[in-house]
Design a protein around this motif. Structure first.
Motif, PDB file in Angstrom:
ATOM      1  N   ARG A 148      12.952  -4.342  -4.566  1.00  0.00           N
ATOM      2  CA  ARG A 148      12.962  -5.709  -4.662  1.00  0.00           C
ATOM      3  C   ARG A 148      14.333  -6.114  -4.228  1.00  0.00           C
ATOM      4  NH1 ARG A 148      15.521  -7.988  -8.479  1.00  0.00           N
ATOM      5  NH2 ARG A 148      15.216  -6.405 -10.104  1.00  0.00           N
ATOM      6  N   GLU A 149      15.458  -5.518  -4.819  1.00  0.00           N
ATOM      7  CA  GLU A 149      16.648  -6.053  -4.375  1.00  0.00           C
ATOM      8  C   GLU A 149      16.883  -5.920  -2.784  1.00  0.00           C
ATOM      9  OE1 GLU A 149      19.326  -5.280  -8.238  1.00  0.00           O
ATOM     10  OE2 GLU A 149      19.248  -3.560  -7.048  1.00  0.00           O
ATOM     11  N   ALA A 175       1.562   1.096  -5.831  1.00  0.00           N
ATOM     12  CA  ALA A 175       0.424   0.763  -7.093  1.00  0.00           C
ATOM     13  C   ALA A 175      -0.690  -0.239  -6.123  1.00  0.00           C
ATOM     14  CB  ALA A 175       0.799  -0.081  -8.361  1.00  0.00           C
ATOM     15  N   PHE A 181       7.574   0.560  -5.600  1.00  0.00           N
ATOM     16  CA  PHE A 181       8.641   0.462  -6.416  1.00  0.00           C
ATOM     17  C   PHE A 181       9.259   2.019  -6.391  1.00  0.00           C
ATOM     18  CE2 PHE A 181       4.587   0.257  -8.603  1.00  0.00           C
ATOM     19  CZ  PHE A 181       4.392   1.522  -9.047  1.00  0.00           C
ATOM     20  N   ALA A 201       1.960  -3.115  -4.841  1.00  0.00           N
ATOM     21  CA  ALA A 201       3.255  -3.003  -5.513  1.00  0.00           C
ATOM     22  C   ALA A 201       4.075  -1.785  -4.891  1.00  0.00           C
ATOM     23  CB  ALA A 201       3.243  -3.237  -6.675  1.00  0.00           C
ATOM     24  N   LEU A 250       4.133  -6.692  -3.939  1.00  0.00           N
ATOM     25  CA  LEU A 250       5.148  -7.129  -4.904  1.00  0.00           C
ATOM     26  C   LEU A 250       6.316  -6.053  -4.726  1.00  0.00           C
ATOM     27  CD1 LEU A 250       2.572  -8.342  -6.177  1.00  0.00           C
ATOM     28  CD2 LEU A 250       3.569  -7.989  -8.359  1.00  0.00           C
ATOM     29  N   TYR A 251       7.460  -6.168  -5.128  1.00  0.00           N
ATOM     30  CA  TYR A 251       8.637  -5.209  -5.095  1.00  0.00           C
ATOM     31  C   TYR A 251       9.240  -5.127  -6.375  1.00  0.00           C
ATOM     32  CZ  TYR A 251       7.585  -6.542  -0.202  1.00  0.00           C
ATOM     33  OH  TYR A 251       6.932  -7.043   0.962  1.00  0.00           O
ATOM     34  N   PHE A 252       9.395  -4.257  -6.842  1.00  0.00           N
ATOM     35  CA  PHE A 252      10.241  -3.720  -8.067  1.00  0.00           C
ATOM     36  C   PHE A 252      11.576  -3.221  -7.934  1.00  0.00           C
ATOM     37  CE2 PHE A 252       6.085  -4.568  -9.462  1.00  0.00           C
ATOM     38  CZ  PHE A 252       6.233  -5.754 -10.258  1.00  0.00           C
ATOM     39  N   ALA A 253      12.564  -3.174  -8.694  1.00  0.00           N
ATOM     40  CA  ALA A 253      13.841  -2.334  -8.903  1.00  0.00           C
ATOM     41  C   ALA A 253      14.572  -2.695  -7.425  1.00  0.00           C
ATOM     42  CB  ALA A 253      13.575  -1.112  -9.266  1.00  0.00           C
ATOM     43  N   TRP A 254      14.926  -1.350  -7.073  1.00  0.00           N
ATOM     44  CA  TRP A 254      15.994  -1.467  -6.076  1.00  0.00           C
ATOM     45  C   TRP A 254      15.128  -1.818  -4.923  1.00  0.00           C
ATOM     46  CZ3 TRP A 254      14.403   1.710  -2.173  1.00  0.00           C
ATOM     47  CH2 TRP A 254      14.051   3.526  -2.525  1.00  0.00           C
ATOM     48  N   PRO A 313      10.239   5.637  -8.321  1.00  0.00           N
ATOM     49  CA  PRO A 313       9.664   6.463  -9.464  1.00  0.00           C
ATOM     50  C   PRO A 313      10.082   5.897 -10.605  1.00  0.00           C
ATOM     51  CG  PRO A 313      10.585   7.869  -8.057  1.00  0.00           C
ATOM     52  CD  PRO A 313      11.102   6.592  -7.161  1.00  0.00           C
ATOM     53  N   MET A 314       9.167   5.724 -11.716  1.00  0.00           N
ATOM     54  CA  MET A 314       9.139   5.024 -12.781  1.00  0.00           C
ATOM     55  C   MET A 314      10.284   5.786 -13.854  1.00  0.00           C
ATOM     56  SD  MET A 314       5.136   4.136 -12.530  1.00  0.00           S
ATOM     57  CE  MET A 314       5.007   5.626 -11.688  1.00  0.00           C
TER      58      MET A 314
END
Lengths: 147, 81
Positions: B10-11, B54, B75, B73, B4-8, B77-78
């Protein structure tokens, strides 16, 4: 303990009113709520929050459980929203209740510090200058070392 | 393995998740495999110090082993709260 992750707004007044209601043993209730901010040279029209469904709930639960281990708490509430929201809208809230105020205050600060940099949320701001992901601040990561 | 990829991240990669068949022993090995795939992966993983990972929905280090792992996953830093 109650952990809520939702897209829709929450009723801060009703949540604060209900939290710890009817409990005679809780002498202190602390609430904190985070609000979308737009100011001066950083004008924000929309803030969008992305999260990691599944891990988000687990991470918030773990952080709240850790707070309950470190302080004597009667109850803990964490509500965190995701999706688009406008300046002035509430993003999240925490509430802690304890017999005496020190536990409730410290636990609320601990929860805030941890959910800033250990819960899988990512903020993106849309404003006059376009869109950008909010960078994590070094001071937020450094804040964890005090606990 | 589900990646999984999140935020930038993912972009940059252009998709939120994908099924990856891999023998990678650690997260670092998986990153190397992904980087070698295409430019967009190389860009997303150019600086792993800017990334967090993660493993099965728990924050982990990049040297974490992947044996038996179902979901990884990546991503930035949160930024909660």
């Amino acid at each position: 303990m109650r952990i809520v992750v939702q897209e829709t707004p929450f009723d801060f007044g009703a949540e604060a009113e209900a939290f710890g209601a009817g409990r005679g043993d809780l002498g202190a209730v602390v609430t904190f709520t985070g609000v979308v901010r737009s100011e001066g040279d950083r004008s924000v029209s929309v803030m969008e929050i992305e999260h990691y469904p599944g891990m988000t709930e687990a991470a918030l639960t773990e952080i709240a459980q850790e707070a309950a281990r470190r302080w004597t708490l009667g109850d803990v509430l964490v509500i965190h929203r995701y999706g688009p929201m406008k300046p002035g809208e509430r993003i999240m809230m925490v509430a802690t209740a304890s017999a005496h105020r020190k536990d409730a205050f410290e636990a609320a600060e601990f929860l805030m510090d941890y959910l800033k940099s250990r819960a899988p949320f990512w903020k993106r701001e849309v404003g006059a200058d376009g869109e950008s992901w909010v960078s994590a601040k070094d001071e937020d990561v450094a804040a964890l070392t005090r606990w | 393995m589900n990646v999984l990829y999140f935020a930038w991240v993912r972009e940059r990669i252009g998709i939120p998740r994908e099924d990856v068949v891999t023998d990678a022993a650690t997260v670092n090995d998986l990153v190397e495999e992904l980087r070698a795939r295409e430019e967009r992966y190389a860009l997303a993983f150019a600086d792993v110090s800017a990334l967090r990972v993660a493993v099965d929905q728990k924050l982990a280090d990049f040297d974490a082993p992947l044996e038996g792992v179902r979901e990884v996953a990546f991503f930035p830093p949160m930024t909660g709260g």
